[in-house]
Design an enzyme around this catalytic site. Structure first.
Site, PDB file in Angstrom:
ATOM      1  N   GLU A  76      -6.898   4.430   8.078  1.00  0.00           N
ATOM      2  CA  GLU A  76      -6.050   5.165   7.866  1.00  0.00           C
ATOM      3  C   GLU A  76      -7.866   6.339   6.943  1.00  0.00           C
ATOM      4  O   GLU A  76      -7.955   7.648   7.170  1.00  0.00           O
ATOM      5  CB  GLU A  76      -5.341   5.531   7.133  1.00  0.00           C
ATOM      6  N   GLY A 109       2.631   1.816  10.780  1.00  0.00           N
ATOM      7  CA  GLY A 109       3.628   3.664  10.457  1.00  0.00           C
ATOM      8  C   GLY A 109       4.189   3.982  11.964  1.00  0.00           C
ATOM      9  O   GLY A 109       4.908   4.991  12.090  1.00  0.00           O
ATOM     10  N   SER A 114       3.885  -2.009  10.023  1.00  0.00           N
ATOM     11  CA  SER A 114       5.033  -2.105  10.268  1.00  0.00           C
ATOM     12  C   SER A 114       5.601  -3.783   9.831  1.00  0.00           C
ATOM     13  O   SER A 114       6.421  -3.897  10.702  1.00  0.00           O
ATOM     14  CB  SER A 114       5.572  -1.584  11.332  1.00  0.00           C
ATOM     15  N   GLU A 118      -5.079  -5.258  10.512  1.00  0.00           N
ATOM     16  CA  GLU A 118      -3.679  -4.253  10.522  1.00  0.00           C
ATOM     17  C   GLU A 118      -4.045  -3.334  11.594  1.00  0.00           C
ATOM     18  O   GLU A 118      -5.242  -2.526  11.483  1.00  0.00           O
ATOM     19  CB  GLU A 118      -4.160  -3.299   9.824  1.00  0.00           C
ATOM     20  N   ASN A 120       0.809  -1.007   0.064  1.00  0.00           N
ATOM     21  CA  ASN A 120      -0.205   0.174   0.442  1.00  0.00           C
ATOM     22  C   ASN A 120       1.190   1.132   0.118  1.00  0.00           C
ATOM     23  O   ASN A 120       1.638   1.375   1.051  1.00  0.00           O
ATOM     24  CB  ASN A 120      -1.021   0.035   0.782  1.00  0.00           C
ATOM     25  N   TRP A 121       0.987   1.509  -1.498  1.00  0.00           N
ATOM     26  CA  TRP A 121       1.642   3.100  -1.200  1.00  0.00           C
ATOM     27  C   TRP A 121       1.349   4.505  -0.721  1.00  0.00           C
ATOM     28  O   TRP A 121       2.175   4.814  -0.426  1.00  0.00           O
ATOM     29  CB  TRP A 121       2.206   3.290  -2.837  1.00  0.00           C
ATOM     30  N   LYS A 122      -0.137   4.679  -0.518  1.00  0.00           N
ATOM     31  CA  LYS A 122      -0.654   5.432   0.222  1.00  0.00           C
ATOM     32  C   LYS A 122      -0.255   6.675  -0.272  1.00  0.00           C
ATOM     33  O   LYS A 122      -0.229   6.615  -1.704  1.00  0.00           O
ATOM     34  CB  LYS A 122      -0.386   5.734   1.867  1.00  0.00           C
ATOM     35  N   HIS A 132      -9.748   0.295   4.980  1.00  0.00           N
ATOM     36  CA  HIS A 132      -8.228   0.554   5.963  1.00  0.00           C
ATOM     37  C   HIS A 132      -8.747   2.240   6.997  1.00  0.00           C
ATOM     38  O   HIS A 132      -9.654   3.055   6.680  1.00  0.00           O
ATOM     39  CB  HIS A 132      -7.417   1.281   5.161  1.00  0.00           C
ATOM     40  N   GLY A 159       3.282  -1.440   4.420  1.00  0.00           N
ATOM     41  CA  GLY A 159       3.039   0.442   3.815  1.00  0.00           C
ATOM     42  C   GLY A 159       4.038   0.633   3.472  1.00  0.00           C
ATOM     43  O   GLY A 159       4.896   0.622   2.770  1.00  0.00           O
ATOM     44  N   GLY A 160       5.371   1.195   5.050  1.00  0.00           N
ATOM     45  CA  GLY A 160       6.420   2.336   4.459  1.00  0.00           C
ATOM     46  C   GLY A 160       7.259   0.701   3.727  1.00  0.00           C
ATOM     47  O   GLY A 160       8.264   1.306   2.945  1.00  0.00           O
TER      48      GLY A 160
HETATM   49  P1  13P Z   1       3.127   0.081   7.581  1.00  0.00           P
HETATM   50  O1  13P Z   1       3.686  -0.799   7.013  1.00  0.00           O
HETATM   51  O2  13P Z   1       3.919   1.539   7.179  1.00  0.00           O
HETATM   52  O3  13P Z   1       2.674  -0.232   9.134  1.00  0.00           O
HETATM   53  O4  13P Z   1       1.916   0.804   7.221  1.00  0.00           O
HETATM   54  C1  13P Z   1       0.887  -0.666   7.534  1.00  0.00           C
HETATM   55  C2  13P Z   1      -0.141  -0.735   5.868  1.00  0.00           C
HETATM   56  O5  13P Z   1      -1.094   0.283   6.706  1.00  0.00           O
HETATM   57  C3  13P Z   1      -0.396  -1.258   5.497  1.00  0.00           C
HETATM   58  O6  13P Z   1      -2.018  -0.598   4.483  1.00  0.00           O
END
Ligand code: 13P
Length: 250
Positions: free
Chosen positions: A97, A173, A212, A167, A9-11, A95, A233-234
């Site tokens: 967020e 994050g 993470s 998640e 997920n590149w956000k 998600h 994510g990251g």
């Molecule tokens: P991180 O891997 O950066 O914690 O993000 C996880 C995430 O929200 C994937 O959708």
């Protein structure tokens, strides 16, 4: 029985240059690891480029969200059919967020899930508890409530077309990964809920862990019985790290 899926997920990150190099790393990773599937979820504007580069192979492409509406006067929204027209085949729904910053709740998320399924996009439905909820021992209650919509007659017949991502909000994050034991316990609980929805299908549904995930933490998590992949994510923004997570799944 369940092929592992490593999803990135590149956000709200990335540009055409980074997208090009990440998709190349993904294509190499699926060549290197026959038993693993990959997916990437770039921002809307990069979808056509990424879907074209992916070329319909074992690197699947998806959007991070979609409109619950089919079309019309919904300024700023992107419909399921528009997403599909880019070549993307998947979509993230719910998600944390989106739940947190856009107040997305069960009614809206049901509508989005329905739009995705009607249009033939594969949804990854995301669930997870906050730190406070975990500390109050409410993890199962919260996750159970977030999954309740799957019990409706509308979604029951579609269980095999849906993926779940667990998640925990406190792990996203933050660099604080859930331990394999913590994650497996919730994944087993989720599998139990799916079993009640459709006992025959529940063993086939892929449940991904997100929060993470790094190359270091991936193998311990992916070794758990009910963890069928990761939503990253990251670390999905670095080709070598994402490929190393794919290697841990193989
Ligand atoms: P991180 O891997 O950066 O914690 O993000 C996880 C995430 O929200 C994937 O959708």
């Amino acid at each position: 029985m369940r092929r592992p899926l490593i999803a990135g997920n590149w956000k709200m990150n990335g540009d055409p240059e980074l997208a090009g190099s990440l998709i190349n790393a993904c294509k190499q990773a699926v060549r290197d690891h026959e038993s693993v599937d990959l997916a990437v979820f770039p921002p809307y504007t990069l979808l056509p480029l990424v879907a074209t580069e992916a070329g319909g192979g074992r690197v699947r492409v998806g959007a991070q969200d979609l409109s619950p509406h089919q079309k019309g006067a919904y300024t700023g929204e992107v419909s399921a059919s528009m997403i599909k027209a880019t070549g993307a085949t998947m979509v993230l729904i719910g998600h944390s967020e989106r739940r947190q910053w856009h107040q997305e709740g069960p009614k809206l998320l049901s509508a989005k899930l329905k739009r995705a399924l009607d249009e033939g996009l594969t949804p990854i439905y995301c669930v997870g508890e906050s730190l406070q909820q975990r500390e109050e021992n409410r993890t199962e209650a919260v996750v159970g409530q977030q999954l309740a919509l799957l019990k409706s007659a509308e979604f029951k017949p579609h269980l095999s077309e849906i993926l779940i991502a667990y998640e925990p909000v406190w792990a996203i994050g933050t660099g604080k990964t859930a331990s394999p034991e913590q994650a497996q316990a919730v994944h087993a609980y989720i599998r139990g809920i799916l079993h009640k929805v459709d006992a025959r299908i529940s063993g086939l549904v892929r449940i991904l862990y997100g929060g993470s995930v790094t190359p270091e933490s991936a193998s311990g998590l992916l070794a758990c019985a009910d963890i069928d992949g990761a939503l990253v994510g990251g670390a999905s923004l670095k080709g070598d790290a994402f490929a190393a997570i794919a290697a841990a799944a193989s």
